[in-house]
Scaffold this motif. Structure first.
Motif, PDB file in Angstrom:
ATOM      1  N   TYR A  33       0.842  -1.202   0.000  1.00 29.67           N
ATOM      2  CA  TYR A  33       0.000   0.000   0.000  1.00 29.67           C
ATOM      3  C   TYR A  33       0.882   1.259   0.000  1.00 29.67           C
ATOM      4  N   LEU A  34       1.968   1.225   0.768  1.00 30.37           N
ATOM      5  CA  LEU A  34       2.898   2.352   0.780  1.00 30.37           C
ATOM      6  C   LEU A  34       3.558   2.519  -0.591  1.00 30.37           C
ATOM      7  N   THR A  35       3.899   1.402  -1.227  1.00 24.50           N
ATOM      8  CA  THR A  35       4.499   1.459  -2.565  1.00 24.50           C
ATOM      9  C   THR A  35       3.517   2.073  -3.561  1.00 24.50           C
ATOM     10  N   LEU A  36       2.250   1.673  -3.470  1.00 25.94           N
ATOM     11  CA  LEU A  36       1.235   2.258  -4.349  1.00 25.94           C
ATOM     12  C   LEU A  36       1.115   3.772  -4.111  1.00 25.94           C
ATOM     13  N   GLU A  37       1.179   4.184  -2.838  1.00 24.71           N
ATOM     14  CA  GLU A  37       1.136   5.614  -2.536  1.00 24.71           C
ATOM     15  C   GLU A  37       2.321   6.333  -3.183  1.00 24.71           C
ATOM     16  N   MET A  38       3.498   5.702  -3.116  1.00 21.18           N
ATOM     17  CA  MET A  38       4.680   6.317  -3.723  1.00 21.18           C
ATOM     18  C   MET A  38       4.543   6.421  -5.238  1.00 21.18           C
TER      19      MET A  38
ATOM     20  N   VAL B 143      -9.022   1.108  -6.269  1.00 22.01           N
ATOM     21  CA  VAL B 143      -9.558   0.029  -5.448  1.00 22.01           C
ATOM     22  C   VAL B 143      -9.070  -1.336  -5.935  1.00 22.01           C
ATOM     23  N   HIS B 144      -8.926  -1.505  -7.252  1.00 20.33           N
ATOM     24  CA  HIS B 144      -8.468  -2.791  -7.788  1.00 20.33           C
ATOM     25  C   HIS B 144      -7.002  -3.035  -7.447  1.00 20.33           C
ATOM     26  N   ALA B 145      -6.199  -1.983  -7.506  1.00 15.23           N
ATOM     27  CA  ALA B 145      -4.790  -2.119  -7.122  1.00 15.23           C
ATOM     28  C   ALA B 145      -4.679  -2.443  -5.626  1.00 15.23           C
TER      29      ALA B 145
ATOM     30  N   SER C 132      -3.615  -6.412  -1.410  1.00 18.34           N
ATOM     31  CA  SER C 132      -4.029  -7.200  -0.252  1.00 18.34           C
ATOM     32  C   SER C 132      -3.753  -8.684  -0.475  1.00 18.34           C
ATOM     33  N   HIS C 133      -4.187  -9.195  -1.613  1.00 15.03           N
ATOM     34  CA  HIS C 133      -4.003 -10.631  -1.881  1.00 15.03           C
ATOM     35  C   HIS C 133      -2.543 -10.993  -2.140  1.00 15.03           C
ATOM     36  N   ILE C 134      -1.825 -10.128  -2.840  1.00 18.21           N
ATOM     37  CA  ILE C 134      -0.414 -10.415  -3.108  1.00 18.21           C
ATOM     38  C   ILE C 134       0.380 -10.372  -1.810  1.00 18.21           C
ATOM     39  N   GLY C 135       0.090  -9.415  -0.945  1.00 16.56           N
ATOM     40  CA  GLY C 135       0.772  -9.350   0.352  1.00 16.56           C
ATOM     41  C   GLY C 135       0.515 -10.597   1.184  1.00 16.56           C
ATOM     42  N   LYS C 136      -0.744 -11.050   1.189  1.00 21.41           N
ATOM     43  CA  LYS C 136      -1.070 -12.283   1.912  1.00 21.41           C
ATOM     44  C   LYS C 136      -0.341 -13.472   1.307  1.00 21.41           C
ATOM     45  N   ALA C 137      -0.328 -13.551  -0.019  1.00 16.46           N
ATOM     46  CA  ALA C 137       0.378 -14.650  -0.685  1.00 16.46           C
ATOM     47  C   ALA C 137       1.866 -14.600  -0.363  1.00 16.46           C
ATOM     48  N   GLN C 138       2.441 -13.398  -0.365  1.00 20.02           N
ATOM     49  CA  GLN C 138       3.857 -13.265  -0.051  1.00 20.02           C
ATOM     50  C   GLN C 138       4.135 -13.720   1.385  1.00 20.02           C
TER      51      GLN C 138
ATOM     52  N   PRO D  60       4.586  -2.050 -11.046  1.00 18.52           N
ATOM     53  CA  PRO D  60       5.887  -2.174 -10.373  1.00 18.52           C
ATOM     54  C   PRO D  60       5.787  -2.603  -8.907  1.00 18.52           C
ATOM     55  N   ALA D  61       4.685  -2.284  -8.254  1.00 12.99           N
ATOM     56  CA  ALA D  61       4.512  -2.685  -6.854  1.00 12.99           C
ATOM     57  C   ALA D  61       4.352  -4.189  -6.719  1.00 12.99           C
ATOM     58  N   PHE D  62       3.964  -4.859  -7.807  1.00 13.50           N
ATOM     59  CA  PHE D  62       3.639  -6.283  -7.744  1.00 13.50           C
ATOM     60  C   PHE D  62       4.635  -7.183  -8.476  1.00 13.50           C
ATOM     61  N   TYR D  63       5.729  -6.620  -8.972  1.00 14.52           N
ATOM     62  CA  TYR D  63       6.678  -7.437  -9.732  1.00 14.52           C
ATOM     63  C   TYR D  63       7.374  -8.505  -8.894  1.00 14.52           C
ATOM     64  N   HIS D  64       7.348  -8.373  -7.585  1.00 13.75           N
ATOM     65  CA  HIS D  64       7.984  -9.416  -6.764  1.00 13.75           C
ATOM     66  C   HIS D  64       7.228 -10.744  -6.846  1.00 13.75           C
TER      67      HIS D  64
END
Length: 188
Positions: A76-81, A87-89, A94-100, A141-145
């Motif tokens: 969420y902080l990365t998206l702010e940056m 809302v979709h991002a 949320s789901h990517i963070g949980k998966a990570q 770019p926030a989700f490339y990991h």
């Protein structure tokens, strides 16, 4: 002590008086430049503080809560940056963070076993891709990991979900190439 330092550091950063510590000063600059929400830093600190006692997660919900308040909060902080308010991002984050968080827990299992500790609730969720068509490209770019997450999940399937298989402890030197391909194709 460490959590108290960071709790006070965040308070001081938002009072425009960062501690004379390189990470805190860099964080203060990022907060000022991107107007980052204090709430996400507080959530990360609160959740890490709750987790200091090294106890196992009772269920997948506990692990998801931990991952949401740490990994997703960083996203969420990365998206702010990146200036993304969508809302979709946020839903994908949320789901990517949980998966990570779940994959990190899974990857750490062999290490934790050497210390006679287990942190695994075995429910797994991996929904994040279903949001990719609605997430703005600016947020990618926030989700490339997810490249590293996908690689680990692919490799664990190859060894029949044996989390102790030695091949899972080796680094994949092709990850930078996979990341480049994802950025070129504009997918995550």
């Amino acid at each position: 002590m460490r959590m108290q330092f960071w709790r006070k550091a965040v308070e001081d950063i938002y009072c425009n008086n960062p501690p004379h510590q390189p990470v805190a000063i860099a964080l203060w600059r990022a907060v000022k430049r991107h107007n980052l929400s204090k709430m996400w830093f507080t959530k990360i600190i609160d959740e890490r503080e709750k987790n200091l006692d090294d106890r196992a997660y009772r269920n997948i919900q506990e692990l998801e809560t931990y991952a949401e308040n740490t990994q997703s909060a960083l996203l969420y902080l990365t998206l702010e940056m990146l200036g993304v308010k969508d809302v979709h991002a946020d839903h994908a984050a949320s789901h990517i963070g949980k998966a990570q968080g779940i994959v990190t827990c899974l990857r750490a299992t062999p290490y934790h076993c050497t210390r006679r500790k287990v942190f695994l609730p075995m429910d797994i969720c991996m929904l994040a891709r279903s949001f990719s068509k609605k997430v703005p490209v600016k947020a990618y770019p926030a989700f490339y990991h997810t490249v590293a997450l996908d690689d680990y999940l692919y490799n664990i399937r190859k060894v029949d979900f044996n989390i102790f298989h030695p091949s899972l402890q080796k680094r994949n030197t092709l990850l930078p190439l996979y990341l480049y391909i994802r950025t070129w194709k504009k997918t995550y």
